[in-house]
Write an enzyme that holds these catalytic residues in place. Structure first.
Site, PDB file in Angstrom:
ATOM      1  N   GLN A 136       0.805  -1.217   0.000  1.00  0.00           N
ATOM      2  CA  GLN A 136       0.000   0.000   0.000  1.00  0.00           C
ATOM      3  C   GLN A 136       0.837   1.265   0.000  1.00  0.00           C
ATOM      4  O   GLN A 136       0.336   2.354  -0.323  1.00  0.00           O
ATOM      5  CB  GLN A 136      -0.946   0.004   1.199  1.00  0.00           C
ATOM      6  CG  GLN A 136      -0.265   0.161   2.537  1.00  0.00           C
ATOM      7  CD  GLN A 136      -1.215  -0.016   3.703  1.00  0.00           C
ATOM      8  OE1 GLN A 136      -1.657  -1.129   3.985  1.00  0.00           O
ATOM      9  NE2 GLN A 136      -1.535   1.074   4.381  1.00  0.00           N
ATOM     10  N   CYS A 142      -5.239   0.340   3.570  1.00  0.00           N
ATOM     11  CA  CYS A 142      -5.328  -1.060   4.005  1.00  0.00           C
ATOM     12  C   CYS A 142      -6.748  -1.595   3.863  1.00  0.00           C
ATOM     13  O   CYS A 142      -6.968  -2.749   3.503  1.00  0.00           O
ATOM     14  CB  CYS A 142      -4.849  -1.196   5.439  1.00  0.00           C
ATOM     15  SG  CYS A 142      -5.889  -0.342   6.659  1.00  0.00           S
ATOM     16  N   HIS A 281      -5.853  -1.386  11.686  1.00  0.00           N
ATOM     17  CA  HIS A 281      -5.295  -1.878  10.424  1.00  0.00           C
ATOM     18  C   HIS A 281      -6.160  -3.027   9.902  1.00  0.00           C
ATOM     19  O   HIS A 281      -6.517  -3.935  10.649  1.00  0.00           O
ATOM     20  CB  HIS A 281      -3.863  -2.360  10.653  1.00  0.00           C
ATOM     21  CG  HIS A 281      -3.149  -2.773   9.415  1.00  0.00           C
ATOM     22  ND1 HIS A 281      -3.088  -2.003   8.272  1.00  0.00           N
ATOM     23  CD2 HIS A 281      -2.438  -3.903   9.125  1.00  0.00           C
ATOM     24  CE1 HIS A 281      -2.379  -2.629   7.347  1.00  0.00           C
ATOM     25  NE2 HIS A 281      -1.971  -3.784   7.846  1.00  0.00           N
ATOM     26  N   ASN A 302      -0.842  -9.469   4.711  1.00  0.00           N
ATOM     27  CA  ASN A 302      -0.752  -8.038   4.933  1.00  0.00           C
ATOM     28  C   ASN A 302      -0.587  -7.318   3.596  1.00  0.00           C
ATOM     29  O   ASN A 302      -0.468  -7.959   2.542  1.00  0.00           O
ATOM     30  CB  ASN A 302       0.433  -7.729   5.862  1.00  0.00           C
ATOM     31  CG  ASN A 302       0.287  -6.406   6.584  1.00  0.00           C
ATOM     32  OD1 ASN A 302      -0.615  -5.613   6.302  1.00  0.00           O
ATOM     33  ND2 ASN A 302       1.183  -6.132   7.518  1.00  0.00           N
TER      34      ASN A 302
END
Length: 335
Positions: A136, A142, A281, A302
């Site tokens: 990102q 996110c 997150h 992630n």
């Protein structure tokens, strides 16, 4: 006297060697992560922070070597940041300015619960449901990557084709649904937008730029659709496990603020100090299992690139009273 001088010389030489090793390590780390600084002063400050993080990593990993920690730390791309700066970098990832917009209420009721036993372990990557790890960058997107990841899995389940979908379209175009581009949003709001606009483009037609731009959505290039979404019971890891096993990858939110998360490298992340309620997150839950000493974990994708964590992934503690808020906000799209 001569003996004392010899000892002093050895100590000084050892210190010089140590400094030399640290200098070499720092230079190598800068090259690996493409780090360049604006001035010698900034580089000096960054190196001091890097050395402090290096000390933390070494001490933590010594405990891991003794079996006292279930995970290891590493000198990753965030190793020249103190924890306060790191937190500030991702502080806008989830928009918490309006509590009502962050509440997730299902638009579609889940199917009746299947009582069949669940597999002991599961990895949706091995079944073709998961695209490559994205990065990102310096954009609080996110929420978009988490939403897109779950939708990619459901589209694969429906069509048998895995297509990397456009997070950039969500960043640019979903402002009318209480998302704020690089300043944060929520995955369920992303699904509301996709349903309203009747689709989402692929990443190859609407590529990611790590910054907000004018909306360029073209309805003729739609590659994914969404009829609504299901929000899972808050804080319920049993329901979360069943959803992962029966549905596919799930969008979840976690507390990633701790220094140990910042520098995570491998193993099962076990951090009792992280919050169960203050999530900051959004990530993608792609499986679960048990590790060494049968320690249960969640497998998380992630969006910080492959140089963070275990090639972009982290295994997080499972069945530890909703540690890090892993089950506080979980949602998946219905296609």
């Amino acid at each position: 006297m001569k003996v004392l001088l010899a000892v002093a010389a050895l100590v000084a030489a050892a210190g010089a060697v140590s400094d030399s090793v640290e200098d070499l390590e720092f230079d190598s780390w800068k090259v690996e992560h493409g780090k360049k600084y604006k001035s010698e002063e900034e580089e000096s400050q960054r190196k001091m922070t890097w050395l402090a993080n290096r000390k933390l990593v070494i001490e933590h990993n010594m405990l891991a070597d003794q079996g006292l920690k279930s995970y290891r730390l590493g000198m990753n791309i965030f190793a020249d940041m103190d924890n306060q700066e790191y937190q500030a970098m991702f502080s806008s990832c989830l928009d918490t300015s309006n509590e009502t917009t962050s509440l997730c209420t299902s638009t579609i009721q889940p199917e009746e619960e299947d009582t069949a036993p669940l597999p002991c372990s599961l990895d949706w990557r091995a079944r073709g449901y998961v695209t490559d790890v994205k990065n990102q960058g310096c954009c609080g997107s996110c929420w978009a990557f988490s939403a897109v990841g779950a939708l990619e899995g459901q589209m694969y389940r429906k069509t048998g084709r895995l297509i990397s979908l456009s997070g950039q379209q969500l960043v640019d175009c979903s402002w009318g649904f209480h998302n704020h581009g690089c300043n944060g949003g929520w995955p369920h709001r992303a699904y509301q937008y996709i349903k309203a606009r009747k689709g989402l483009e692929a990443d190859f037609t609407y590529p990611y730029k790590a910054k907000g731009r004018r909306c360029r959505f073209n309805p003729q290039r739609i590659r994914a659709t969404c009829r609504g979404y299901v929000c899972l019971p808050k804080g319920n890891e049993v329901a979360l496990k069943r959803a992962v096993a029966k549905v596919g990858p799930i969008s979840v939110a976690i507390d990633c603020s701790k220094h140990t998360f910042q520098l995570y490298k491998s193993g099962v992340y076990d951090e009792p100090g992280c919050s169960k309620t203050r999530v900051n997150h959004a990530v993608l839950l792609v499986g679960y299992g048990r590790a060494w000493r049968r320690k249960p974990f969640w497998l998380i994708k992630n969006s910080w690139g492959v140089k963070w964590g275990d090639n972009g992934y982290i295994r997080m503690s499972r069945d530890k009273r909703n540690q890090c808020g892993i089950a506080s906000y979980a949602v998946y799209p219905v296609v």
